[in-house]
Write an enzyme that holds these catalytic residues in place. Structure first.
Site, mmCIF file in Angstrom:
data_model
loop_
_atom_site.group_PDB
_atom_site.id
_atom_site.type_symbol
_atom_site.label_atom_id
_atom_site.label_comp_id
_atom_site.label_asym_id
_atom_site.label_seq_id
_atom_site.Cartn_x
_atom_site.Cartn_y
_atom_site.Cartn_z
ATOM 1 N N ALA A 90 4.987 -2.167 -7.442
ATOM 2 C CA ALA A 90 6.509 -2.571 -7.257
ATOM 3 C C ALA A 90 6.700 -3.870 -7.721
ATOM 4 O O ALA A 90 7.658 -4.039 -8.465
ATOM 5 C CB ALA A 90 6.627 -1.970 -5.853
ATOM 6 N N ASP B 161 6.632 0.794 -1.804
ATOM 7 C CA ASP B 161 7.335 0.873 -3.034
ATOM 8 C C ASP B 161 8.579 0.768 -2.365
ATOM 9 O O ASP B 161 9.815 0.344 -3.261
ATOM 10 C CB ASP B 161 7.211 2.152 -3.810
ATOM 11 C CG ASP B 161 5.940 1.997 -4.496
ATOM 12 O OD1 ASP B 161 4.864 2.246 -3.945
ATOM 13 O OD2 ASP B 161 5.615 1.555 -5.566
ATOM 14 N N LYS C 232 2.223 5.062 -2.497
ATOM 15 C CA LYS C 232 1.449 5.850 -3.093
ATOM 16 C C LYS C 232 0.825 7.166 -2.321
ATOM 17 O O LYS C 232 0.857 7.105 -0.997
ATOM 18 C CB LYS C 232 0.254 5.152 -3.564
ATOM 19 C CG LYS C 232 -0.820 6.065 -4.383
ATOM 20 C CD LYS C 232 -0.061 6.641 -5.685
ATOM 21 C CE LYS C 232 0.619 5.541 -6.690
ATOM 22 N NZ LYS C 232 1.290 6.461 -7.746
HETATM 23 O O1 MRU Z 1 2.455 4.185 -9.069
HETATM 24 P P1 MRU Z 1 2.181 2.975 -8.949
HETATM 25 O O2 MRU Z 1 0.398 2.665 -9.151
HETATM 26 O O3 MRU Z 1 3.103 1.943 -9.432
HETATM 27 O O4 MRU Z 1 2.244 2.928 -7.317
HETATM 28 C C1 MRU Z 1 2.011 1.639 -6.729
HETATM 29 C C2 MRU Z 1 1.600 1.635 -5.056
HETATM 30 O O5 MRU Z 1 2.014 2.642 -4.657
HETATM 31 C C3 MRU Z 1 1.444 0.331 -4.573
HETATM 32 O O6 MRU Z 1 0.782 0.666 -3.168
HETATM 33 C C4 MRU Z 1 2.850 -0.501 -4.173
HETATM 34 O O7 MRU Z 1 3.702 -0.632 -5.572
HETATM 35 C C5 MRU Z 1 2.822 -1.963 -3.957
HETATM 36 S S1 MRU Z 1 1.967 -2.806 -5.219
HETATM 37 C C6 MRU Z 1 2.205 -4.477 -4.321
#
Ligand code: MRU
Length: 337
Positions: free
Chosen positions: A49, A225, A236
């Protein structure tokens, strides 16, 4: 081994680490057009994110430098991925800079993008400092997805806490969910912790219940996110299952949430748009089929963990506890009503 930067502004283009090539190759994309940045976000060359928010800010600078229609570029970048609010948060800041005269002076937009990137470096470090203090000596932490340095412009969030806790001699072992379907845990988190010398083991996502039941997990640490106004957390896919298992075993479940992930304009988790990605991400791995011919999959990329399962939200301002609606309202950052 030092970790490569997730992104770097080079004056006339954005140098972006292509996370799809990790851990086999450290390869960079050189993006010269805002639509290249949009595609890098859509195709997950850049992911995590905070990193996508910072990358999108530089996308706006590219659009301004090329004399393109900025409203159109901002609108398209905003749509690139729907769940992480960091994207909208960063683009709101770019829009504010634009409204203050950025269309007359591209330097204003460049300064704002630099500020957004510098804020991410500063805030993730502060968040990590708060998070480390929560962990007991000899801690074994379970982590989901990838939240390390290359998912941000700084030191990462939950994985940053894990790395720092190991550096301070507090953490002895990290357990990493492999994180189907895109393997952010086994590919990215295991690589980052390997570079930093942190002992870790990868598990399949379904192994976390057994691991907790055997008493092998002291704390669960995840990123997010989007955090809604009531404290519900989008992260996620699989995070919710982990929170349920943690509650069943009385294990603390902490969410690392920089201000850029907090969205008090979204009332609760059910109001968050969950990105659904292609069926093929599940039915094939690196182009090779792993499901029965013709099998169709449902592929939500994120889920919602209700606030009552969250032990605390680790932010750059400290650790917030329930009732989250009140705690989040007091913060001088994030999207507020
Ligand atoms: O689909 P992604 O790989 O972008 O998902 C990422 C996540 O869910 C992370 O846990 C979240 O973005 C936090 S990153 C500091």
């Amino acid at each position: 081994m030092p970790l490569p930067l997730s992104l770097e502004w080079c004056g006339d283009h954005l140098k972006l680490l292509d996370q799809r090539c990790l851990p086999q190759d450290i390869r960079y994309l050189h993006l010269r057009d805002w639509s290249d940045v949009e595609q890098a976000i859509v195709t997950m060359a850049v992911r995590g994110a905070p990193a996508i928010g910072v990358a999108a800010s530089w996308g706006v600078v590219l659009a301004a430098n090329a004399g393109e229609n900025l409203e159109r570029a901002i609108a398209a970048l905003r749509q690139a991925r729907p769940t992480a609010v960091n994207l909208g948060w960063a683009l709101d800041r770019m829009q504010t800079a634009l409204d203050r005269g950025g269309d007359q002076d591209a330097n204003i937009l460049e300064s704002m993008a630099s500020l957004i990137e510098a804020d991410d470096r500063r805030l993730t470090q502060r968040l990590v400092d708060h998070g480390v203090k929560l962990l007991p000596a000899g801690c074994r932490a379970l982590h989901h997805c990838h939240t390390g340095a290359v998912a941000t412009a700084g030191v990462g969030t939950a994985l940053g806490v894990i790395a720092e806790a190991h550096a301070r001699g507090v953490l002895v072992q990290a357990w990493l969910d492999e994180t189907r379907p895109r393997f952010q845990g086994s590919a990215l988190s295991a690589w980052e912790l390997g570079c930093l010398g942190v002992p870790c083991k990868v598990i399949v996502d379904g192994a976390s219940g057994l691991l907790m039941r055997r008493g092998e997990v002291d704390v669960v640490l995840v990123g997010c996110d989007r955090v809604a106004a009531n404290g519900d957390v989008a992260n996620k896919i699989g995070t919710y299952n982990l929170a349920l298992a943690a509650r069943a075993h009385s294990i603390p479940f902490y969410v690392c949430a920089p201000g850029s992930s907090i969205d008090c304009t979204t009332p609760d988790g059910d109001s968050i748009t969950i990105e659904e990605r292609s069926s093929e991400e599940i039915t094939a791995v690196q182009g090779l089929p792993v499901a029965a011919p013709g099998a169709i999959a449902w592929n939500p990329a994120f889920d919602i963990t209700p606030e009552h399962l969250v032990t605390g939200l680790i932010t750059e301002f400290g650790v917030l506890r329930a009732p989250y609606r009140h705690a989040l309202k007091q913060l001088p950052f994030g999207r507020q009503d």
